[in-house]
Design an enzyme around this catalytic site. Structure first.
Site, PDB file in Angstrom:
ATOM      1  N   HIS A  63       0.856  -1.191   0.000  1.00  0.00           N
ATOM      2  CA  HIS A  63       0.000   0.000   0.000  1.00  0.00           C
ATOM      3  C   HIS A  63       0.890   1.237   0.000  1.00  0.00           C
ATOM      4  O   HIS A  63       1.558   1.509   0.995  1.00  0.00           O
ATOM      5  CB  HIS A  63      -0.917   0.000   1.225  1.00  0.00           C
ATOM      6  CG  HIS A  63      -1.863  -1.163   1.243  1.00  0.00           C
ATOM      7  ND1 HIS A  63      -3.099  -1.131   0.635  1.00  0.00           N
ATOM      8  CD2 HIS A  63      -1.743  -2.413   1.755  1.00  0.00           C
ATOM      9  CE1 HIS A  63      -3.707  -2.299   0.784  1.00  0.00           C
ATOM     10  NE2 HIS A  63      -2.906  -3.099   1.459  1.00  0.00           N
ATOM     11  N   LEU A  64       0.881   1.953  -1.123  1.00  0.00           N
ATOM     12  CA  LEU A  64       1.710   3.174  -1.205  1.00  0.00           C
ATOM     13  C   LEU A  64       0.904   4.433  -0.878  1.00  0.00           C
ATOM     14  O   LEU A  64       1.474   5.512  -0.725  1.00  0.00           O
ATOM     15  CB  LEU A  64       2.356   3.295  -2.590  1.00  0.00           C
ATOM     16  CG  LEU A  64       3.397   2.214  -2.950  1.00  0.00           C
ATOM     17  CD1 LEU A  64       3.975   2.455  -4.336  1.00  0.00           C
ATOM     18  CD2 LEU A  64       4.521   2.149  -1.919  1.00  0.00           C
ATOM     19  N   ARG A  65      -0.432   4.283  -0.770  1.00  0.00           N
ATOM     20  CA  ARG A  65      -1.309   5.385  -0.289  1.00  0.00           C
ATOM     21  C   ARG A  65      -1.325   6.625  -1.165  1.00  0.00           C
ATOM     22  O   ARG A  65      -1.721   7.703  -0.691  1.00  0.00           O
ATOM     23  CB  ARG A  65      -0.913   5.812   1.123  1.00  0.00           C
ATOM     24  CG  ARG A  65      -0.778   4.693   2.132  1.00  0.00           C
ATOM     25  CD  ARG A  65      -2.090   3.987   2.377  1.00  0.00           C
ATOM     26  NE  ARG A  65      -2.013   3.111   3.534  1.00  0.00           N
ATOM     27  CZ  ARG A  65      -2.751   2.024   3.676  1.00  0.00           C
ATOM     28  NH1 ARG A  65      -3.620   1.672   2.741  1.00  0.00           N
ATOM     29  NH2 ARG A  65      -2.662   1.283   4.748  1.00  0.00           N
ATOM     30  N   ASN A  95      -6.487   0.708  -3.210  1.00  0.00           N
ATOM     31  CA  ASN A  95      -7.392   1.343  -2.241  1.00  0.00           C
ATOM     32  C   ASN A  95      -6.871   2.714  -1.822  1.00  0.00           C
ATOM     33  O   ASN A  95      -6.670   3.018  -0.657  1.00  0.00           O
ATOM     34  CB  ASN A  95      -7.655   0.437  -1.019  1.00  0.00           C
ATOM     35  CG  ASN A  95      -6.400   0.090  -0.227  1.00  0.00           C
ATOM     36  OD1 ASN A  95      -5.288   0.127  -0.736  1.00  0.00           O
ATOM     37  ND2 ASN A  95      -6.579  -0.256   1.031  1.00  0.00           N
ATOM     38  N   ASP A 153      -8.696  -4.964  -2.748  1.00  0.00           N
ATOM     39  CA  ASP A 153      -8.053  -5.183  -1.447  1.00  0.00           C
ATOM     40  C   ASP A 153      -8.418  -4.132  -0.397  1.00  0.00           C
ATOM     41  O   ASP A 153      -8.529  -2.951  -0.677  1.00  0.00           O
ATOM     42  CB  ASP A 153      -6.534  -5.236  -1.588  1.00  0.00           C
ATOM     43  CG  ASP A 153      -5.896  -5.590  -0.268  1.00  0.00           C
ATOM     44  OD1 ASP A 153      -6.401  -6.494   0.403  1.00  0.00           O
ATOM     45  OD2 ASP A 153      -4.919  -4.930   0.112  1.00  0.00           O
ATOM     46  N   ASN A 278      -5.853  -6.843   9.261  1.00  0.00           N
ATOM     47  CA  ASN A 278      -6.826  -7.702   8.582  1.00  0.00           C
ATOM     48  C   ASN A 278      -6.138  -8.560   7.549  1.00  0.00           C
ATOM     49  O   ASN A 278      -5.376  -7.999   6.746  1.00  0.00           O
ATOM     50  CB  ASN A 278      -7.902  -6.879   7.865  1.00  0.00           C
ATOM     51  CG  ASN A 278      -8.854  -6.231   8.831  1.00  0.00           C
ATOM     52  OD1 ASN A 278      -8.968  -6.661   9.982  1.00  0.00           O
ATOM     53  ND2 ASN A 278      -9.537  -5.181   8.373  1.00  0.00           N
ATOM     54  N   ASP A 305       2.107  -7.018   2.416  1.00  0.00           N
ATOM     55  CA  ASP A 305       0.923  -6.229   2.778  1.00  0.00           C
ATOM     56  C   ASP A 305       1.352  -4.979   3.568  1.00  0.00           C
ATOM     57  O   ASP A 305       0.722  -4.620   4.572  1.00  0.00           O
ATOM     58  CB  ASP A 305      -0.082  -7.085   3.558  1.00  0.00           C
ATOM     59  CG  ASP A 305      -1.388  -6.357   3.823  1.00  0.00           C
ATOM     60  OD1 ASP A 305      -1.617  -5.277   3.249  1.00  0.00           O
ATOM     61  OD2 ASP A 305      -2.206  -6.874   4.631  1.00  0.00           O
ATOM     62  N   HIS A 309       0.034   3.409   8.360  1.00  0.00           N
ATOM     63  CA  HIS A 309      -0.999   4.274   8.943  1.00  0.00           C
ATOM     64  C   HIS A 309      -0.317   5.252   9.896  1.00  0.00           C
ATOM     65  O   HIS A 309       0.713   4.914  10.504  1.00  0.00           O
ATOM     66  CB  HIS A 309      -2.026   3.452   9.734  1.00  0.00           C
ATOM     67  CG  HIS A 309      -2.880   2.576   8.873  1.00  0.00           C
ATOM     68  ND1 HIS A 309      -3.809   3.073   7.992  1.00  0.00           N
ATOM     69  CD2 HIS A 309      -2.931   1.231   8.752  1.00  0.00           C
ATOM     70  CE1 HIS A 309      -4.416   2.063   7.365  1.00  0.00           C
ATOM     71  NE2 HIS A 309      -3.892   0.927   7.796  1.00  0.00           N
ATOM     72  N   PRO A 322      -6.585  -0.959  10.452  1.00  0.00           N
ATOM     73  CA  PRO A 322      -5.816  -2.202  10.440  1.00  0.00           C
ATOM     74  C   PRO A 322      -4.609  -2.123   9.506  1.00  0.00           C
ATOM     75  O   PRO A 322      -4.655  -1.441   8.494  1.00  0.00           O
ATOM     76  CB  PRO A 322      -6.824  -3.223   9.907  1.00  0.00           C
ATOM     77  CG  PRO A 322      -7.736  -2.418   9.035  1.00  0.00           C
ATOM     78  CD  PRO A 322      -7.805  -1.038   9.642  1.00  0.00           C
TER      79      PRO A 322
HETATM   80  C1  NCD Z   1      -4.763  -2.871   4.527  1.00  0.00           C
HETATM   81  C2  NCD Z   1      -4.754  -1.350   4.423  1.00  0.00           C
HETATM   82  O1  NCD Z   1      -4.435  -0.713   5.429  1.00  0.00           O
HETATM   83  O2  NCD Z   1      -5.008  -0.809   3.354  1.00  0.00           O
HETATM   84  N1  NCD Z   1      -4.946  -3.250   5.881  1.00  0.00           N
HETATM   85  C3  NCD Z   1      -4.748  -4.456   6.441  1.00  0.00           C
HETATM   86  O3  NCD Z   1      -5.068  -4.628   7.612  1.00  0.00           O
HETATM   87  N2  NCD Z   1      -4.231  -5.472   5.801  1.00  0.00           N
HETATM   88  C4  NCD Z   1      -5.796  -3.404   3.630  1.00  0.00           C
HETATM   89  C5  NCD Z   1      -5.591  -4.850   3.274  1.00  0.00           C
HETATM   90  O4  NCD Z   1      -4.499  -5.251   2.839  1.00  0.00           O
HETATM   91  O5  NCD Z   1      -6.535  -5.594   3.379  1.00  0.00           O
HETATM   92 ZN    ZN Z   2      -6.216  -7.173   2.190  1.00  0.00          ZN
END
Ligand code: NCD
Ligand code: ZN
Length: 423
Positions: A63-65, A95, A153, A278, A305, A309, A322
């Site tokens: 996730h690079l946001r 996402n 995702d 998650n 993953d 945050h 999460p």
């Molecule tokens: C991920 C996120 O923060 O975008 N969070 C996580 O708990 N894994 C989303 C994801 O990979 O499901």
């Molecule tokens: Zn996921």
């Protein structure tokens, strides 16, 4: 032409069953020779004695946001963390805000990443428009724009007919559909169902939430022939499900997150919200099954993953966002499993490099002559601490923050250029 000669390292390349002390010559952006003793006066020498030399790691789940949540991470900070962790290619999740559900957002990600030129950033497009789970995104246009996979995702695709159609398109396009498998109607809480959820009074998120969707996706893959890639597998039954459907001939692959191989649900009692993820951290018996499945081949790859945050989003466990950061901690965790003899170094490299490249059908994941010079050099014994000085991510949400880790990336080379060097 720029030339590097990597001298005296222990080369491990499971793609050609290579293991031994070799020299490796890079000319331009490609690997040109791998031999026992290379003499090339024009090349700059990289002394690799005592180091492992392997194909650069490939991470299917990052996730690079960016765009939209760059207070957590952006393409530059995430790319820096990736190369510091030995990754030369990452697949970034859609996402974001806006989500990567249209070609122009995918093009933004690709062109921004190319400006920095650190690691290869390949976007995943969403399965459904707006990640809402109803209308399928334009897979053709997204593929054309450079998306290498599709996933909603963060959310599952709850509608089975939508998933079936997505997998039919996957079969046509030859692009994997990746699913975050947790049935929303069951996954209502925050922690695995067990003693810790009971003790803390935090609502549970039972393993069957994950298992039912994993099984459904495997069934739909079997019928459609589409390639389903199950994200972050965590349960012992999930392993059996994948094993069963692989034997049946379903086009299914799956990943495991290093943290799910290391921590049990009890980690929440020590690390609080930093252990909230998650799918949630599970039990000892799940870890045992996952570890068995990485050595017997049921699990295809390791994916971090990496889910940054901000600190203010990681307060109370049951109110926290999460996820955990993971790009720089993946190698030390996996090396710990190697030292515990859960798997060999060579299998580790297969899981972190060869197989994820194969799942995507991209170049890379190999040290063959003529392949792109995407290479990682690491020291399996070097100790270090993940802290403000060593962390490249914009976030620090991990139970391993401030902890001593063993195993460090010394060089990362992408396309024949040094993109990370340990100081
Ligand atoms: C991920 C996120 O923060 O975008 N969070 C996580 O708990 N894994 C989303 C994801 O990979 O499901
Ligand atoms: Zn996921």
């Amino acid at each position: 032409m720029l030339k590097y000669l990597i001298k005296g390292g222990t080369l491990i390349d499971p793609s050609q069953e290579l293991l031994g002390v070799y020299d490796l010559l890079i000319e331009g952006d490609r690997i040109s020779r791998v031999e026992e003793d290379i003499f090339e006066p024009e090349a700059e020498i990289i002394d690799a004695r005592g180091l492992i030399v392997a194909p650069g790691f490939v991470d299917l789940h990052v996730h690079l946001r960016d765009p939209g949540q760059t207070y957590k991470e952006d393409i530059l900070s995430g790319s820096k963390a990736a190369v510091a962790g030995g990754f030369t290619t990452v697949v970034c999740m859609p996402n974001t805000d806006p989500p990567i559900d249209s070609p122009h957002v995918a093009e933004y990600v690709i062109s921004k990443a190319n400006c920095y030129g650190l690691c290869r950033v390949l976007p995943a497009g969403t399965i459904t428009k707006g990640r809402k789970g109803r209308e399928i995104s334009d897979f053709w246009a997204l593929k054309e724009a450079g998306c290498v996979a599709f996933t909603d995702d963060g959310s599952p695709v709850m509608d089975s007919d939508v998933m079936r159609k997505a997998l039919e398109l996957s079969a046509q396009l030859g692009v994997p559909v990746m699913d975050h498998c947790e049935d929303n109607s069951l996954a209502t809480g925050d922690l695995n169902e067990g003693e810790v959820s009971a003790l803390t009074g935090i609502l549970p998120r039972p393993p069957e939430a994950e298992d039912v969707l994993n099984a459904r996706d495997c069934i739909l893959s079997l019928y459609t022939g589409g390639h389903v890639h199950l994200q972050h597998l965590t349960t012992s039954l999930g392993v059996d499900i994948v094993r069963y459907f692989k034997e049946k001939g379903a086009n299914v692959t799956c990943e495991v997150n290093p943290y799910h191989l290391l921590f049990t649900e009890e980690e929440v009692l020590r690390s609080g919200a930093n252990a909230r993820v998650n799918p949630p951290l599970r039990k000892e018996e799940d870890i045992k099954a996952l570890r068995g499945a990485i050595s017997d081949g049921t699990i295809d790859c390791v994916a971090t993953d990496h889910a940054p945050h901000a600190q203010f989003e990681k307060g109370r466990v049951d109110a926290a966002m999460p996820g955990m950061i993971g790009l720089q901690t993946a190698l030390p965790i996996m090396l710990r499993l190697v030292s515990e003899e859960v798997l060999s170094l060579s299998r580790m490299i297969e899981l972190m490099s060869v197989n994820p490249a194969r799942i995507l059908g991209i170049e890379g994941g190999t040290l063959r002559e003529g392949a792109p010079a995407d290479i990682v050099l690491f020291d399996i014994k070097k100790e270090w601490v993940l802290n403000e000085e060593t962390n490249f991510s914009r976030s620090k949400n991990t139970p391993l923050w401030g902890k001593k880790l063993t195993g460090k990336v010394i060089y990362t080379i992408k396309g024949g250029r040094i993109v990370y060097k340990d100081n």
